[in-house]
Design an enzyme around this catalytic site. Sequence first.
Site, PDB file in Angstrom:
ATOM      1  CE  LYS A 254      -5.123  -2.491   0.829  1.00 22.40           C
ATOM      2  NZ  LYS A 254      -5.434  -1.119   0.416  1.00 22.40           N
TER       3      LYS A 254
ATOM      4  CG  ASP B 260       7.671   4.814 -11.454  1.00 25.46           C
ATOM      5  OD1 ASP B 260       8.211   3.704 -11.603  1.00 25.46           O
ATOM      6  OD2 ASP B 260       6.441   4.980 -11.507  1.00 25.46           O
TER       7      ASP B 260
ATOM      8  CB  SER C 255      -0.949  -0.043   1.198  1.00 28.12           C
ATOM      9  OG  SER C 255      -1.924   0.956   1.112  1.00 28.12           O
TER      10      SER C 255
END
Length: 310
Positions: A142, A128, A117
Site C-alpha cells: 500500500k 534501502d 502502509s
Amino acid sequence: LEKRVGYVALSGFSQFSAGEVAGALMQLQNDGPLSSLILDLRGNPGGLLGSAVDVANLFVPKGTPIVSTKGRVVMPQVAGAPTVASKEFDQTYYAEYNPLVPRSTRIVVLVNGDTASAAEIVSGALQDHDRAVVVGEKTFGKGLVQQIQRLSQPGTQIKLTIAKYYTPSGRCIQSKTYKEAGSGRYGTVEEKMSEEQRKAFRTDGGRLVRSAGGIEPDLVIKSKPKGMLERDLLEKNAFFQWASEWEKFHALEGEQMSKAGNIAMVTDEMYDGFVRFVKDNFPLAIGPFDPALDRLKEALQELGYSEANP
C-alpha cells in the site's frame, strides 16, 4: 532475549508510537548497546505517515531521507482556462535527530502479508539504506497517501488519494493500480501490477530492489498456517490480554526470568493459567474439532445415547 538481542513489536503507527518504541529501546540498552535488534512489524496495518518517519529516525542518521510523497493535483485557474499541476503534496521527509540505536547494532525487521502502509515505509527505508535485513514474507503493497474530506451531508465523508509515497531508493511499493471501469459502468476497477511494471532500483550498498508488489524480504520465511483456535483467539486479542494480566502479578518474576535469559520460556503454570483465562473470558473460543464434536453429540442424543449404558 539472550546474548544482548533485543525484541520490539509494533502493532500500529499512532502519534505515540515513536515515543513508545524509543522508551522500549532505551530500556533494552540500559546495560549498553545491543548486539542485535528484532523489530517485529508483522500484522502492522500502518497508520500516520509522521509516526513512520519518527520511528525510522530512531535507526538512521540525522539528515537521512526516509520517504518521499509525490502527488498530482490538477487545479483550474479561471473558468475556461487550462488546468495546472500543483506540487503541494510533493515532499521528502528526512531524519531530524541522531539515531537512538548505534550503527554497531544489527537490525532484523520481520514482515508478512499484513504489513502495510506506514509499516512499509519503515521497513523500506531501513532496507534501502542497508540498515536492516528484512525477513519474512512480501508485504501488502500500500503506497498511497490518502486524505479524508467531509461532505455537506452530516456523517458523510470521502477518502481521496492525493499522492503516492516512495522509499529512499525511489521505488513506489503500491501493488495495485486503478483505471476507469468502462463498459458503461461508473467508478474504477482494481488491477494488480504486472511484472513488466516493476522497475529495478538499488540500495545504498548496491543491492537490487524492485518497485510495486510491496517490500520483498531479503530472506523469505513463510509463516506456518494458523489453526482455527489460534485464529479465533488472535481475533479476540486473547494472548495480549492474558500477557497484560500475567504481568500485573508477576512483574518481579518476569524481570528475574529476563535476566536469567528465560524470557521465552512458558511454564506449565503459565499455560494452565492461560487455559483458565480463556475459559473464563472467551467461552465461545472454538477448537478445530469443536464443531464436529457438537454435531456428534447431537447425533448421539437423537439415537438415545445421551447417557452411558451399563
